[in-house]
Design a protein around this motif. Structure first.
Motif, short mmCIF file in Angstrom:
data_model
loop_
_atom_site.label_atom_id
_atom_site.label_comp_id
_atom_site.label_asym_id
_atom_site.label_seq_id
_atom_site.Cartn_x
_atom_site.Cartn_y
_atom_site.Cartn_z
N SER A 180 1.08 -1.32 -0.34
CA SER A 180 -0.26 -0.03 -0.04
C SER A 180 0.83 1.31 0.11
N MET A 181 2.05 1.26 -0.16
CA MET A 181 3.33 2.35 0.25
C MET A 181 3.71 2.88 -1.07
N ASP A 182 3.88 3.58 -1.20
CA ASP A 182 5.95 4.53 -2.23
C ASP A 182 6.29 3.90 -1.92
N GLN A 183 7.61 3.68 -2.73
CA GLN A 183 8.71 2.70 -2.28
C GLN A 183 9.67 4.19 -1.71
N GLY A 184 10.42 4.23 -0.51
CA GLY A 184 10.96 5.71 -0.10
C GLY A 184 9.59 5.80 1.53
N GLY A 185 8.97 5.83 1.39
CA GLY A 185 7.34 5.59 2.22
C GLY A 185 7.87 5.36 3.41
N VAL A 186 7.72 5.66 4.49
CA VAL A 186 8.45 4.89 6.41
C VAL A 186 6.78 4.64 7.30
N LEU A 187 6.79 3.37 7.72
CA LEU A 187 6.66 3.14 8.78
C LEU A 187 6.59 3.75 10.47
N VAL A 188 5.70 3.88 11.37
CA VAL A 188 6.51 3.88 12.66
C VAL A 188 5.72 3.43 13.65
N THR A 189 6.62 2.48 14.44
CA THR A 189 5.72 2.42 15.33
C THR A 189 6.90 2.37 16.46
N TYR A 190 5.44 2.34 17.50
CA TYR A 190 6.01 2.10 18.91
C TYR A 190 6.79 0.77 19.25
N CYS A 191 5.97 0.22 18.74
CA CYS A 191 7.10 -1.67 19.35
C CYS A 191 8.33 -1.95 18.64
N ALA A 192 9.49 -1.66 19.42
CA ALA A 192 10.48 -2.53 18.71
C ALA A 192 11.40 -3.63 19.26
N LYS A 193 9.91 -4.68 19.16
CA LYS A 193 10.24 -6.35 19.68
C LYS A 193 11.17 -6.69 18.24
N GLY A 194 11.74 -7.26 18.78
CA GLY A 194 13.20 -8.18 17.39
C GLY A 194 12.29 -8.99 16.50
N ARG A 195 11.05 -9.45 16.71
CA ARG A 195 10.63 -10.12 15.97
C ARG A 195 9.89 -9.41 14.90
#
Length: 227
Positions: A180-195
């Motif tokens: 659903s995203m443009d190349q170079g777009g970003v996703l941000v999330t509070y979760c940093a779990k390794g999985r």
């Protein structure tokens, strides 16, 4: 009031909701507004404004609407054209949201009417809140939704935690988001779990760990790579 939710004061003086059924807060108890500004505004919106002049946002987990409200204020300040599409299958009642009253906070006093319109919008209907900011709220679940191909250049992934809502953190979800995203777009999330980081890397993103908001060591920002 929706008896499944409870208004909770967080450490920065702003409020969040506790979902009693899930046993999870909508925002960090260390500071609801602090977290939203840090994770979604600074690491997401302000960052992507340096890459694109027309921003199209998909938010997974609209919740109280705090991220959308802060983004609206930032877009007016920056003069950046912004389209905002929120997904929230179980929106809190407006009577609950009124008790939180985010528009009493500094810098948000002039957005009371806009915030009400967000929450009272007809589901699926795009409305123009400001000359450079349009908004649409869908009550669909992401699992049941096809957001469109290459439509977004910023995703706010603000779903409940992997422990509470594991189905929203599966590889097929992030593959759908990448498409659903443009190349170079970003996703941000509070979760940093390794999985979660490895799943993003396996589904078309490069990832970087960033310092987290108060109460969290880290967060994730993922950049959409070529498919």
């Amino acid at each position: 009031m929706n008896h499944a939710t409870e208004v909770v004061l967080t450490e920065d003086g702003s409020f969040t909701l506790l979902n009693r059924t899930l046993g999870e807060h909508y925002h960090s108890i260390h500071g609801a507004v602090q977290e939203s500004r840090h994770v979604f505004l600074e690491a997401g919106y302000r960052y992507i404004c340096n890459k694109f002049r027309d921003i199209s946002i998909l938010e997974v987990g609209f919740g109280t609407g705090l991220n959308a409200l802060l983004t609206l204020a930032a877009s007016v300040d920056a003069g950046v054209n912004t389209r905002y599409y929120g997904l929230e299958p179980f929106p809190p009642d407006w009577s609950v949201i009124e008790k939180i009253n985010y528009c009493n906070l500094g810098g948000l006093e002039g957005f009371t009417d806009d915030f009400r319109k967000m929450h009272q919008a007809v589901p699926g209907e795009e409305i123009l809140l400001r000359e450079n900011f349009s908004f649409c709220l869908s009550r669909s679940r992401l699992e049941d939704t096809y957001p469109g191909w290459g439509k977004y250049n910023l995703v706010y992934f603000d779903a409940f935690s992997p422990e509470t809502a594991p189905g929203l953190w599966e590889p097929e979800i992030f593959r759908k988001l990448r498409r659903s995203m443009d190349q170079g777009g970003v996703l941000v999330t509070y979760c940093a779990k390794g999985r979660v980081r490895r799943t993003l890397q396996d589904t078309g993103f490069s990832t970087e760990r960033l310092p987290g908001p108060p109460g969290k060591w880290e967060m994730l920002r993922a950049t959409a790579q070529e498919l």
